[in-house]
Design an enzyme around this catalytic site. Structure first.
Site, PDB file in Angstrom:
ATOM      1  N   ASN A  16      58.684  42.227  95.898  1.00 31.58           N
ATOM      2  CA  ASN A  16      58.454  41.910  97.305  1.00 31.58           C
ATOM      3  C   ASN A  16      58.033  40.445  97.385  1.00 31.58           C
ATOM      4  OD1 ASN A  16      57.672  41.711  99.946  1.00 31.58           O
ATOM      5  ND2 ASN A  16      55.968  43.174  99.807  1.00 31.58           N
ATOM      6  N   LYS A  18      57.707  38.693  99.942  1.00 32.40           N
ATOM      7  CA  LYS A  18      56.983  38.433 101.191  1.00 32.40           C
ATOM      8  C   LYS A  18      57.551  37.174 101.862  1.00 32.40           C
ATOM      9  CE  LYS A  18      53.159  41.009  99.293  1.00 32.40           C
ATOM     10  NZ  LYS A  18      51.738  41.277  99.249  1.00 32.40           N
ATOM     11  N   HIS A 100      55.218  48.603 104.908  1.00 32.60           N
ATOM     12  CA  HIS A 100      54.308  47.850 104.045  1.00 32.60           C
ATOM     13  C   HIS A 100      52.969  47.652 104.766  1.00 32.60           C
ATOM     14  CE1 HIS A 100      52.494  44.557 101.818  1.00 32.60           C
ATOM     15  NE2 HIS A 100      53.226  44.986 100.799  1.00 32.60           N
ATOM     16  N   GLU A 102      51.092  45.198 105.087  1.00 36.26           N
ATOM     17  CA  GLU A 102      50.986  43.979 105.907  1.00 36.26           C
ATOM     18  C   GLU A 102      51.682  44.168 107.256  1.00 36.26           C
ATOM     19  OE1 GLU A 102      52.381  41.338 102.844  1.00 36.26           O
ATOM     20  OE2 GLU A 102      50.562  41.808 101.732  1.00 36.26           O
ATOM     21  N   GLU A 169      50.553  51.993  97.544  1.00 38.81           N
ATOM     22  CA  GLU A 169      49.918  50.680  97.498  1.00 38.81           C
ATOM     23  C   GLU A 169      48.550  50.734  98.172  1.00 38.81           C
ATOM     24  OE1 GLU A 169      53.057  47.382  96.831  1.00 38.81           O
ATOM     25  OE2 GLU A 169      52.671  47.572  98.954  1.00 38.81           O
ATOM     26  N   GLY A 175      47.129  41.889  96.290  1.00 39.20           N
ATOM     27  CA  GLY A 175      46.844  40.455  96.323  1.00 39.20           C
ATOM     28  C   GLY A 175      45.458  40.068  95.840  1.00 39.20           C
ATOM     29  N   SER A 213      48.644  44.175  92.895  1.00 41.25           N
ATOM     30  CA  SER A 213      48.218  43.309  91.783  1.00 41.25           C
ATOM     31  C   SER A 213      48.789  43.727  90.434  1.00 41.25           C
ATOM     32  CB  SER A 213      46.686  43.236  91.731  1.00 41.25           C
ATOM     33  OG  SER A 213      46.189  42.673  92.915  1.00 41.25           O
TER      34      SER A 213
HETATM   35  P1  PGA Z   1      50.702  42.078  95.013  1.00 41.31           P
HETATM   36  O1  PGA Z   1      51.497  42.664  96.281  1.00 41.31           O
HETATM   37  O2  PGA Z   1      51.478  42.471  93.785  1.00 41.31           O
HETATM   38  O3  PGA Z   1      50.686  40.581  95.226  1.00 41.31           O
HETATM   39  O4  PGA Z   1      49.339  42.674  95.033  1.00 41.31           O
HETATM   40  C1  PGA Z   1      52.082  43.937  96.242  1.00 41.31           C
HETATM   41  C2  PGA Z   1      52.649  44.278  97.588  1.00 41.31           C
HETATM   42  O5  PGA Z   1      52.045  43.929  98.617  1.00 41.31           O
HETATM   43  O6  PGA Z   1      53.732  44.907  97.680  1.00 41.31           O
END
Ligand code: PGA
Length: 257
Positions: A16, A18, A100, A102, A169, A175, A213
């Protein structure tokens, strides 16, 4: 769309990106993944920003690397300024991330809108990568199980798509550089799998990923868990060598039934 034998769950690593990458970076990263990985024992899916989908599709054409989008709207066409339709996406990619965290927290997507998007994606022949996960508050209050079940059941209320990937997740791990404890991820993945079996008892090929992460150092712990089949990777997917290592670790695990 490629199909999988119903009894086996092949490892998956989905990237992803983003809202990251310039056009040049996106093309270089996609080329690097194409050349620096093999798809022998793992499904690798790149999810770049909408604007680079077509470019990245060109780079990946004829390769083992699959392509997905990060979001979609649920209508097929019409006066929806700024949105992208499932039919448009189906012309350029095979997968789409739906729900997701976000999208849910920054853009106010509800379980209801996630359900509409999931159904629209499936109707267009896209394979959804459905994200579920509790936030820090819910985690502290011991509500993780209830939250992910509600998110899963609502998202799938009009049926389980032909091909579906579910990503667990936990929002508090995204993050941060600190993934969830593998035991916690396994508990939730087992719960999700049990729910999925109840909804669709005749099929078991739904693959469940962990996200939050994930790094080359941690991915092995997750993919070794009985109910996890891979990872959804954010930050680490932007670093070619790190991401290629993640794919390599995942490929070393056998497909499971
Ligand atoms: P991250 O993001 O690996 O940077 O924690 C994962 C995600 O939001 O899909």
């Amino acid at each position: 769309m490629h199909s999988h034998p119903s009894s086996l769950r092949r490892p998956v690593v989905a990237a992803n990106w983003k809202m990251n990458t310039s056009r040049t970076q996106a093309e270089a990263l996609a080329r690097g993944v194409r050349e620096g990985t093999t798809g022998d024992s793992v499904d690798i899916i790149l999810c770049p920003p909408f604007v680079w989908l077509d470019r990245v599709a060109g780079v990946l054409a004829g390769s083992h690397v699959r392509l997905g989008a990060q979001n979609l709207f649920w209508k097929e066409a019409g006066a929806y300024t700024g949105e992208v339709s499932p039919l448009q996406l189906a012309e350029v990619c095979e997968y789409v991330i739906v729900g997701h965290s976000e999208r849910r927290t920054v853009f106010g997507e509800s379980d209801e809108t996630v359900a509409l998007k999931l159904a629209a994606a499936a109707a267009a022949g896209l394979a959804p990568i459905l994200c579920v996960g509790e936030n820090a508050h819910e985690h502290q209050r011991g509500e993780a199980r209830a939250v992910v079940c509600r998110q899963l059941v609502t998202a799938l209320r009009s049926g389980v798509p032909q091909e579906l990937i579910v990503a667990y997740e936990p929002v508090w791990a995204i993050g941060t550089g600190v993934p969830a404890a593998p035991e916690h991820a396994q508990q939730i993945a087992a719960l999700l799998r049990a729910e999925l079996r109840e909804m669709k008892p005749d099929r078991e090929e739904v693959r469940i990923l962990y996200g939050g992460s994930v790094s080359a150092a941690s991915v092995g712990e997750f993919i070794a868990l009985p109910d996890l089949d891979g990872a959804l990777v954010g930050g680490a997917s932007l670093k070619l060598r790190e991401f290629a290592s993640i794919c390599e670790v995942a490929a070393a695990h056998e497909a499971r039934g």
